[in-house]
Design a protein around this motif. Structure first.
Motif, PDB file in Angstrom:
ATOM      1  N   ARG A  94     -61.748 -45.761 -96.215  1.00 18.48           N
ATOM      2  CA  ARG A  94     -61.721 -46.112 -97.634  1.00 18.48           C
ATOM      3  C   ARG A  94     -61.111 -44.957 -98.432  1.00 18.48           C
ATOM      4  O   ARG A  94     -60.756 -43.921 -97.873  1.00 18.48           O
ATOM      5  CB  ARG A  94     -63.139 -46.414 -98.147  1.00 18.48           C
ATOM      6  CG  ARG A  94     -63.869 -47.531 -97.409  1.00 18.48           C
ATOM      7  CD  ARG A  94     -63.129 -48.839 -97.422  1.00 18.48           C
ATOM      8  NE  ARG A  94     -63.277 -49.487 -98.718  1.00 18.48           N
ATOM      9  CZ  ARG A  94     -62.800 -50.656 -99.013  1.00 18.48           C
ATOM     10  NH1 ARG A  94     -62.102 -51.334 -98.126  1.00 18.48           N
ATOM     11  NH2 ARG A  94     -62.972 -51.178-100.195  1.00 18.48           N
ATOM     12  N   ALA A  95     -61.084 -45.121 -99.713  1.00 19.99           N
ATOM     13  CA  ALA A  95     -60.448 -44.116-100.571  1.00 19.99           C
ATOM     14  C   ALA A  95     -61.212 -42.794-100.554  1.00 19.99           C
ATOM     15  O   ALA A  95     -62.422 -42.752-100.347  1.00 19.99           O
ATOM     16  CB  ALA A  95     -60.379 -44.652-102.005  1.00 19.99           C
ATOM     17  N   GLN A  96     -60.496 -41.707-100.798  1.00 19.33           N
ATOM     18  CA  GLN A  96     -61.038 -40.354-100.923  1.00 19.33           C
ATOM     19  C   GLN A  96     -61.798 -39.896 -99.677  1.00 19.33           C
ATOM     20  O   GLN A  96     -62.813 -39.216 -99.747  1.00 19.33           O
ATOM     21  CB  GLN A  96     -61.931 -40.243-102.157  1.00 19.33           C
ATOM     22  CG  GLN A  96     -61.192 -40.519-103.452  1.00 19.33           C
ATOM     23  CD  GLN A  96     -62.092 -40.419-104.660  1.00 19.33           C
ATOM     24  OE1 GLN A  96     -63.284 -40.175-104.557  1.00 19.33           O
ATOM     25  NE2 GLN A  96     -61.489 -40.602-105.834  1.00 19.33           N
ATOM     26  N   GLY A  97     -61.314 -40.312 -98.503  1.00 15.41           N
ATOM     27  CA  GLY A  97     -61.881 -39.820 -97.247  1.00 15.41           C
ATOM     28  C   GLY A  97     -63.194 -40.461 -96.847  1.00 15.41           C
ATOM     29  O   GLY A  97     -63.844 -39.993 -95.916  1.00 15.41           O
ATOM     30  N   ARG A  98     -63.615 -41.473 -97.539  1.00 13.05           N
ATOM     31  CA  ARG A  98     -64.873 -42.134 -97.182  1.00 13.05           C
ATOM     32  C   ARG A  98     -64.646 -43.141 -96.061  1.00 13.05           C
ATOM     33  O   ARG A  98     -63.515 -43.524 -95.755  1.00 13.05           O
ATOM     34  CB  ARG A  98     -65.451 -42.850 -98.410  1.00 13.05           C
ATOM     35  CG  ARG A  98     -65.905 -41.897 -99.485  1.00 13.05           C
ATOM     36  CD  ARG A  98     -66.601 -42.661-100.600  1.00 13.05           C
ATOM     37  NE  ARG A  98     -67.102 -41.745-101.611  1.00 13.05           N
ATOM     38  CZ  ARG A  98     -66.448 -41.414-102.706  1.00 13.05           C
ATOM     39  NH1 ARG A  98     -65.239 -41.902-102.921  1.00 13.05           N
ATOM     40  NH2 ARG A  98     -66.974 -40.590-103.579  1.00 13.05           N
TER      41      ARG A  98
END
Length: 132
Positions: A94-98
């Motif tokens: 997912r976004a931002q390394g999640r």
């Protein structure tokens, strides 16, 4: 009375979706259950169709082993249930390394077919009451 069981384990269908299909055939005659499953639009109906067909074949083999006559028209779905199997856990980026967890659920489906019991009429023993 002939009773046969067929099981499939770790099938990649969620239990909730499989229970909807199994509810359609509970208590129905085995041949009628096959007809219902053949035309049911749910994806879980195909493996359940194969399972009911397997249970019919198991009943035929079981009756042959004990030299008993079996009319396949007499078989009915005595019990059918779906248990939860193992859950495969996968991750989606997912976004931002999640990471987002995806649960791929599996099911254990059991079908029990039986012939109806012949009710033997045994007259009840009459008891004499002692009168004073």
């Amino acid at each position: 009375m002939v009773e046969s069981i067929a099981r499939v384990r770790h099938i990649r269908v969620t239990p909730q979706k499989a229970r909807r299909v199994v509810a359609l055939i509970k208590g129905k005659q085995a041949q009628e259950a096959l007809a219902i499953l053949k035309f049911a639009p749910q994806s879980a109906s195909e493996p359940i169709y194969k399972l009911v067909a397997s249970a019919i074949a198991n009943a035929r083999v079981k009756a042959d082993q004990v030299n008993e006559y079996l009319d396949e028209q007499d078989l009915f779905v005595k019990n059918a249930f779906v248990d939860e199997g193992t859950t495969l856990k996968r991750f989606q980026p997912r976004a931002q390394g999640r990471a987002f967890q995806i649960k791929k659920r599996t099911s254990h489906i059991t079908i029990v077919l039986a012939t109806p019991e012949v009710a033997e009429t045994v007259p009840a023993a009459k008891t004499k009451k002692a009168s004073k």
